[in-house]
Design an enzyme around this catalytic site. Sequence first.
Site, PDB file in Angstrom:
ATOM      1  N   ASP A 252       0.854  -1.190   0.000  1.00  0.00           N
ATOM      2  CA  ASP A 252       0.000   0.000   0.000  1.00  0.00           C
ATOM      3  C   ASP A 252       0.893   1.244   0.000  1.00  0.00           C
ATOM      4  O   ASP A 252       1.893   1.320   0.702  1.00  0.00           O
ATOM      5  CB  ASP A 252      -0.914  -0.004   1.233  1.00  0.00           C
ATOM      6  CG  ASP A 252      -2.063   0.975   1.094  1.00  0.00           C
ATOM      7  OD1 ASP A 252      -3.208   0.522   1.002  1.00  0.00           O
ATOM      8  OD2 ASP A 252      -1.806   2.203   1.101  1.00  0.00           O
ATOM      9  N   ILE A 253       0.488   2.244  -0.785  1.00  0.00           N
ATOM     10  CA  ILE A 253       1.308   3.447  -0.951  1.00  0.00           C
ATOM     11  C   ILE A 253       1.306   4.319   0.310  1.00  0.00           C
ATOM     12  O   ILE A 253       2.245   5.090   0.531  1.00  0.00           O
ATOM     13  CB  ILE A 253       0.817   4.227  -2.197  1.00  0.00           C
ATOM     14  CG1 ILE A 253       1.920   5.100  -2.754  1.00  0.00           C
ATOM     15  CG2 ILE A 253      -0.440   5.019  -1.924  1.00  0.00           C
ATOM     16  CD1 ILE A 253       1.663   5.578  -4.184  1.00  0.00           C
TER      17      ILE A 253
ATOM     18  N   GLU B 177     -12.296   3.198  -1.260  1.00  0.00           N
ATOM     19  CA  GLU B 177     -11.833   4.311  -2.099  1.00  0.00           C
ATOM     20  C   GLU B 177     -11.582   3.871  -3.534  1.00  0.00           C
ATOM     21  O   GLU B 177     -11.826   4.632  -4.468  1.00  0.00           O
ATOM     22  CB  GLU B 177     -10.538   4.903  -1.521  1.00  0.00           C
ATOM     23  CG  GLU B 177     -10.735   5.584  -0.177  1.00  0.00           C
ATOM     24  CD  GLU B 177      -9.410   5.911   0.490  1.00  0.00           C
ATOM     25  OE1 GLU B 177      -8.355   5.766  -0.157  1.00  0.00           O
ATOM     26  OE2 GLU B 177      -9.438   6.288   1.664  1.00  0.00           O
TER      27      GLU B 177
ATOM     28  N   ASN C 278     -12.842  -3.343   2.486  1.00  0.00           N
ATOM     29  CA  ASN C 278     -13.819  -2.265   2.565  1.00  0.00           C
ATOM     30  C   ASN C 278     -14.752  -2.361   1.366  1.00  0.00           C
ATOM     31  O   ASN C 278     -14.304  -2.602   0.238  1.00  0.00           O
ATOM     32  CB  ASN C 278     -13.119  -0.910   2.575  1.00  0.00           C
ATOM     33  CG  ASN C 278     -12.235  -0.740   3.800  1.00  0.00           C
ATOM     34  OD1 ASN C 278     -12.626  -1.115   4.900  1.00  0.00           O
ATOM     35  ND2 ASN C 278     -11.040  -0.199   3.604  1.00  0.00           N
TER      36      ASN C 278
ATOM     37  N   HIS D 161     -10.273  -5.513  -3.491  1.00  0.00           N
ATOM     38  CA  HIS D 161      -8.954  -5.715  -2.892  1.00  0.00           C
ATOM     39  C   HIS D 161      -9.081  -6.086  -1.429  1.00  0.00           C
ATOM     40  O   HIS D 161     -10.047  -5.698  -0.773  1.00  0.00           O
ATOM     41  CB  HIS D 161      -8.072  -4.469  -3.033  1.00  0.00           C
ATOM     42  CG  HIS D 161      -8.697  -3.212  -2.512  1.00  0.00           C
ATOM     43  ND1 HIS D 161      -9.624  -2.505  -3.243  1.00  0.00           N
ATOM     44  CD2 HIS D 161      -8.522  -2.533  -1.355  1.00  0.00           C
ATOM     45  CE1 HIS D 161      -9.998  -1.435  -2.559  1.00  0.00           C
ATOM     46  NE2 HIS D 161      -9.355  -1.433  -1.387  1.00  0.00           N
ATOM     47  N   MET D 162      -8.106  -6.807  -0.962  1.00  0.00           N
ATOM     48  CA  MET D 162      -8.022  -7.133   0.457  1.00  0.00           C
ATOM     49  C   MET D 162      -6.754  -6.525   1.027  1.00  0.00           C
ATOM     50  O   MET D 162      -5.680  -6.645   0.448  1.00  0.00           O
ATOM     51  CB  MET D 162      -8.023  -8.650   0.665  1.00  0.00           C
ATOM     52  CG  MET D 162      -8.026  -9.023   2.138  1.00  0.00           C
ATOM     53  SD  MET D 162      -8.263 -10.780   2.362  1.00  0.00           S
ATOM     54  CE  MET D 162      -9.996 -10.923   1.964  1.00  0.00           C
TER      55      MET D 162
END
Length: 132
Positions: A33-34, A99, A91, A104-105
């Site tokens: 994750d960024i 978002e 989410n 995705h997990m």
Amino acid sequence: MTYNPQNIFAKILRSEIPCDKVFENDHVLAFKDITPKAPTHILVIPKGYYTDVLDFGARASKEEITAFSRAIAKIAKAENLESEGFRSITNTGLNGGQEVPHYHMHLLGGKKLGAMVCENSTGQLNLPDDAQ
Ligand code: AMP
């Protein structure tokens, strides 16, 4: 929700933008994750175009669903999340705070993560501050 192929993860899948890849096979890509919320924060995504967990569950093939679960197990082991434990979060939609509209997990670990959710000043549910 109609899938939008211009979302950021679709661009990563098409190699239009880079990612810090940790795992890839025929059906799954995983990358860091960024803006990590924990010492280890990995995003696992199917290569197929699915908006969220509901879309994935409804339309993905058995092969894709199996590959996704197996990839999570492999990544957790490779990233040393297995022994100390970790959190996997998906989410979904507005209330879930999703978002990016490509399923995705999140895999989060590397420290004790505290309470599962908390409210910030805007009333939105987020990871607690001590998870960062
Ligand atoms: P969500 O809120 O569940 O949709 O999570 C989206 C996640 O994608 C957030 O944790 C972002 O930090 C992450 N993210 C957004 N853009 C990128 C990117 N280019 N590379 C890696 N992670 C990203």
